[in-house]
Write a protein that holds these residues in place. Structure first.
Motif, PDB file in Angstrom:
ATOM      1  N   ILE A 198     -31.894 -16.772 -11.135  1.00  0.00           N
ATOM      2  CA  ILE A 198     -31.033 -15.720 -10.056  1.00  0.00           C
ATOM      3  C   ILE A 198     -30.001 -16.485  -9.837  1.00  0.00           C
ATOM      4  N   PRO A 199     -28.801 -15.971 -10.356  1.00  0.00           N
ATOM      5  CA  PRO A 199     -27.367 -16.813 -10.005  1.00  0.00           C
ATOM      6  C   PRO A 199     -27.043 -16.609  -8.630  1.00  0.00           C
ATOM      7  N   HIS A 200     -26.480 -17.579  -8.101  1.00  0.00           N
ATOM      8  CA  HIS A 200     -25.890 -17.562  -6.772  1.00  0.00           C
ATOM      9  C   HIS A 200     -24.482 -17.553  -7.180  1.00  0.00           C
ATOM     10  N   ASP A 201     -23.708 -16.990  -6.146  1.00  0.00           N
ATOM     11  CA  ASP A 201     -22.043 -16.960  -6.083  1.00  0.00           C
ATOM     12  C   ASP A 201     -21.537 -18.183  -6.373  1.00  0.00           C
ATOM     13  N   LEU A 202     -22.146 -19.382  -5.601  1.00  0.00           N
ATOM     14  CA  LEU A 202     -21.702 -20.523  -5.603  1.00  0.00           C
ATOM     15  C   LEU A 202     -22.672 -21.512  -6.458  1.00  0.00           C
ATOM     16  N   THR A 203     -22.307 -22.220  -7.420  1.00  0.00           N
ATOM     17  CA  THR A 203     -23.048 -23.118  -8.000  1.00  0.00           C
ATOM     18  C   THR A 203     -22.286 -24.504  -8.190  1.00  0.00           C
ATOM     19  N   TRP A 204     -22.988 -25.522  -7.811  1.00  0.00           N
ATOM     20  CA  TRP A 204     -22.560 -26.933  -7.858  1.00  0.00           C
ATOM     21  C   TRP A 204     -22.172 -27.271  -9.346  1.00  0.00           C
ATOM     22  N   ALA A 205     -20.927 -27.942  -9.627  1.00  0.00           N
ATOM     23  CA  ALA A 205     -20.527 -28.234 -10.993  1.00  0.00           C
ATOM     24  C   ALA A 205     -21.515 -29.236 -11.685  1.00  0.00           C
ATOM     25  N   LEU A 206     -22.168 -29.917 -11.032  1.00  0.00           N
ATOM     26  CA  LEU A 206     -23.243 -30.791 -11.798  1.00  0.00           C
ATOM     27  C   LEU A 206     -24.675 -29.913 -12.104  1.00  0.00           C
ATOM     28  N   GLU A 207     -24.600 -28.620 -11.577  1.00  0.00           N
ATOM     29  CA  GLU A 207     -25.972 -27.915 -12.144  1.00  0.00           C
ATOM     30  C   GLU A 207     -25.499 -26.965 -13.153  1.00  0.00           C
ATOM     31  N   HIS A 208     -24.402 -26.868 -13.742  1.00  0.00           N
ATOM     32  CA  HIS A 208     -23.886 -26.007 -14.792  1.00  0.00           C
ATOM     33  C   HIS A 208     -24.750 -26.351 -16.083  1.00  0.00           C
ATOM     34  N   ALA A 209     -25.023 -25.310 -16.754  1.00  0.00           N
ATOM     35  CA  ALA A 209     -25.821 -25.368 -17.974  1.00  0.00           C
ATOM     36  C   ALA A 209     -25.666 -23.975 -18.941  1.00  0.00           C
ATOM     37  N   GLU A 210     -25.775 -24.049 -20.052  1.00  0.00           N
ATOM     38  CA  GLU A 210     -25.941 -22.633 -20.918  1.00  0.00           C
ATOM     39  C   GLU A 210     -27.242 -22.162 -20.642  1.00  0.00           C
ATOM     40  N   ALA A 211     -27.157 -20.864 -20.628  1.00  0.00           N
ATOM     41  CA  ALA A 211     -28.166 -19.988 -20.463  1.00  0.00           C
ATOM     42  C   ALA A 211     -29.072 -20.127 -21.808  1.00  0.00           C
ATOM     43  N   PRO A 212     -30.439 -20.249 -22.163  1.00  0.00           N
ATOM     44  CA  PRO A 212     -31.199 -20.429 -22.912  1.00  0.00           C
ATOM     45  C   PRO A 212     -31.592 -18.876 -23.383  1.00  0.00           C
ATOM     46  N   LEU A 213     -30.614 -17.991 -23.899  1.00  0.00           N
ATOM     47  CA  LEU A 213     -31.052 -16.530 -23.717  1.00  0.00           C
ATOM     48  C   LEU A 213     -31.854 -16.368 -25.193  1.00  0.00           C
ATOM     49  N   GLU A 214     -32.173 -17.220 -26.038  1.00  0.00           N
ATOM     50  CA  GLU A 214     -32.992 -17.153 -27.162  1.00  0.00           C
ATOM     51  C   GLU A 214     -34.436 -17.323 -26.869  1.00  0.00           C
ATOM     52  N   ASP A 215     -34.636 -17.930 -25.755  1.00  0.00           N
ATOM     53  CA  ASP A 215     -36.113 -18.139 -25.204  1.00  0.00           C
ATOM     54  C   ASP A 215     -36.966 -17.041 -24.715  1.00  0.00           C
ATOM     55  N   PRO A 216     -37.825 -16.370 -25.346  1.00  0.00           N
ATOM     56  CA  PRO A 216     -38.354 -15.316 -24.819  1.00  0.00           C
ATOM     57  C   PRO A 216     -39.048 -15.248 -23.407  1.00  0.00           C
ATOM     58  N   LYS A 217     -39.404 -16.431 -23.043  1.00  0.00           N
ATOM     59  CA  LYS A 217     -39.867 -16.580 -21.615  1.00  0.00           C
ATOM     60  C   LYS A 217     -38.834 -16.900 -20.543  1.00  0.00           C
ATOM     61  N   PHE A 218     -37.474 -16.607 -21.090  1.00  0.00           N
ATOM     62  CA  PHE A 218     -36.278 -16.589 -20.051  1.00  0.00           C
ATOM     63  C   PHE A 218     -35.937 -15.349 -19.496  1.00  0.00           C
ATOM     64  N   HIS A 219     -35.800 -15.058 -18.239  1.00  0.00           N
ATOM     65  CA  HIS A 219     -35.283 -13.958 -17.697  1.00  0.00           C
ATOM     66  C   HIS A 219     -34.388 -14.378 -16.539  1.00  0.00           C
ATOM     67  N   GLU A 220     -33.514 -13.113 -16.345  1.00  0.00           N
ATOM     68  CA  GLU A 220     -32.599 -13.224 -15.322  1.00  0.00           C
ATOM     69  C   GLU A 220     -32.570 -12.077 -14.377  1.00  0.00           C
ATOM     70  N   ILE A 221     -32.345 -12.253 -13.046  1.00  0.00           N
ATOM     71  CA  ILE A 221     -32.197 -10.911 -12.257  1.00  0.00           C
ATOM     72  C   ILE A 221     -31.141 -11.141 -11.304  1.00  0.00           C
ATOM     73  N   SER A 222     -30.476 -10.290 -10.673  1.00  0.00           N
ATOM     74  CA  SER A 222     -29.511 -10.266  -9.747  1.00  0.00           C
ATOM     75  C   SER A 222     -29.913 -10.724  -8.563  1.00  0.00           C
ATOM     76  N   GLU A 223     -31.103 -10.444  -7.920  1.00  0.00           N
ATOM     77  CA  GLU A 223     -31.544 -11.138  -6.640  1.00  0.00           C
ATOM     78  C   GLU A 223     -32.968 -11.060  -6.666  1.00  0.00           C
ATOM     79  N   LEU A 224     -33.371 -11.623  -5.506  1.00  0.00           N
ATOM     80  CA  LEU A 224     -35.013 -12.086  -5.698  1.00  0.00           C
ATOM     81  C   LEU A 224     -35.903 -10.848  -5.158  1.00  0.00           C
ATOM     82  N   GLY A 225     -35.179  -9.884  -4.795  1.00  0.00           N
ATOM     83  CA  GLY A 225     -36.065  -8.666  -4.559  1.00  0.00           C
ATOM     84  C   GLY A 225     -36.326  -7.929  -5.841  1.00  0.00           C
TER      85      GLY A 225
END
Length: 234
Positions: A198-225
Motif C-alpha cells: 500500500i504505497p504511502h505518499d512519503l517513503t523514507w529513502a532507505l526503504e525504496h526497492a523495486e516492486a516484484p511485479l513478476e511474483d504471483p503472490k504480490f499485490h498492490e492496492i491504493s489504500e487499506l480499505g
C-alpha cells in the motif's frame, strides 16, 4: 491463485500503513535544515543526514531516538565541530516533540481491521523503538484488534519465518501488508507468504526497492480499505 480459505493470518506493518509516521520525520528534517542554514544548504544537510542515518542503523536501529542522534552527529559534521549548544538543545527538543506527537491513524484502518479480525488472526509486525511503538499502539486504539504484536529490530525473511512459526502458521497461509517494498513485501514473498503493498505518499529513502511485479503472490492496492475485497477475490 490460492483460495482465500488458505489464508489464516494477516500481518500488518504499523508506521505509514496504519498511522502517519514519515510525515513527522519530514517536518522535523525541515526544522533541522533550517537550524543549520547558516552553515550549509538544505540539500547538503539532508544528504549528510541520510548518510548518517544509513551509517547508524546498525548501532541505533530505527525510530525517533536514532534519528535524533543522527541529527546531532550531522550538525557536528556540517559545522566542523562548531555547532552551538543552543542548536543541539533545539535538536533534542524536536526529537522529544516527535515522541509526544499524537497518533494519526490513516483512513479506513479501524473499519478494515475490524472486518478482517472476524475471519483471520491479525498480527502487527513493526520495527522501531520499543517504547515509542508501544506508545503509538496504545494511543491508536487498535491494540485490541490484534491477536499478536511483534516489535522487531529488523524485518528480514528469518524474522517473518520465526514469527509465523511461533504462531503455528505456515508462511503460505500468511499475508504481510505494508507500505515498504523493502521491509514488508520482499522479505515476506521470499519465504512464500502473500504480500500486499500500500504505497504511502512519503517513503523514507532507505526503504525504496523495486516492486516484484513478476511474483504471483504480490499485490498492490491504493489504500487499506480495499484490502478485504482483494482478499476475498483470491
Amino acid at each position: 491463485m490460492a483460495h482465500m480459505s488458505s489464508l489464516s493470518v494477516i500481518a500488518f506493518d504499523a508506521d505509514d500503513t496504519l498511522w502517519q509516521n514519515e510525515h513527522f520525520f519530514r517536518m522535523t528534517e525541515e526544522k533541522f535544515t533550517n537550524l543549520l542554514k547558516d552553515y550549509a544548504s538544505g540539500d547538503h544537510v539532508t544528504e549528510r543526514l541520510l548518510a548518517a542515518e544509513r551509517r547508524n542503523l546498525e548501532f541505533y536501529g530505527y525510530g525517533v531516538k536514532g534519528f535524533t542522534l543522527s541529527m546531532i552527529e550531522t550538525a557536528i559534521e556540517v559545522t566542523e565541530d562548531r555547532v552551538p549548544a543552543a542548536v543541539l538543545h533545539d535538536i533534542l527538543r524536536t526529537g522529544r516533540e516527535m515522541l509526544r506527537h499524537p497518533v494519526e491513524t490513516l483512513p479506513n484502518v479501524f473499519e478494515t481491521l475490524t472486518e478482517l479480525s472476524s475471519n483471520f488472526r491479525l498480527i502487527m509486525i513493526t520495527k522501531g523503538d520499543l517504547f515509542d511503538q508501544e506508545r503509538k499502539l496504545a494511543q491508536s486504539g487498535l491494540g485490541e484488534l490484534f491477536d499478536v504484536v511483534e516489535i522487531v529490530s529488523e524485518k528480514k525473511p528469518e524474522v517473518y519465518r520465526r514469527i509465523f512459526s511461533q504462531h503455528s502458521t505456515a508462511p503460505h497461509q500468511c499475508m504481510m501488508v505494508g507500505n515498504s517494498l523493502k521491509s514488508d513485501v520482499i522479505p515476506a514473498l521470499s519465504i512464500g507468504s502473500w504480500a500486499v503493498h500500500i504505497p504511502h505518499d512519503l517513503t523514507w529513502a532507505l526503504e525504496h526497492a523495486e516492486a516484484p511485479l513478476e511474483d504471483p503472490k504480490f499485490h498492490e492496492i491504493s489504500e487499506l480499505g480495499k484490502l478485504p475485497d482483494l482478499i476475498y477475490q483470491l
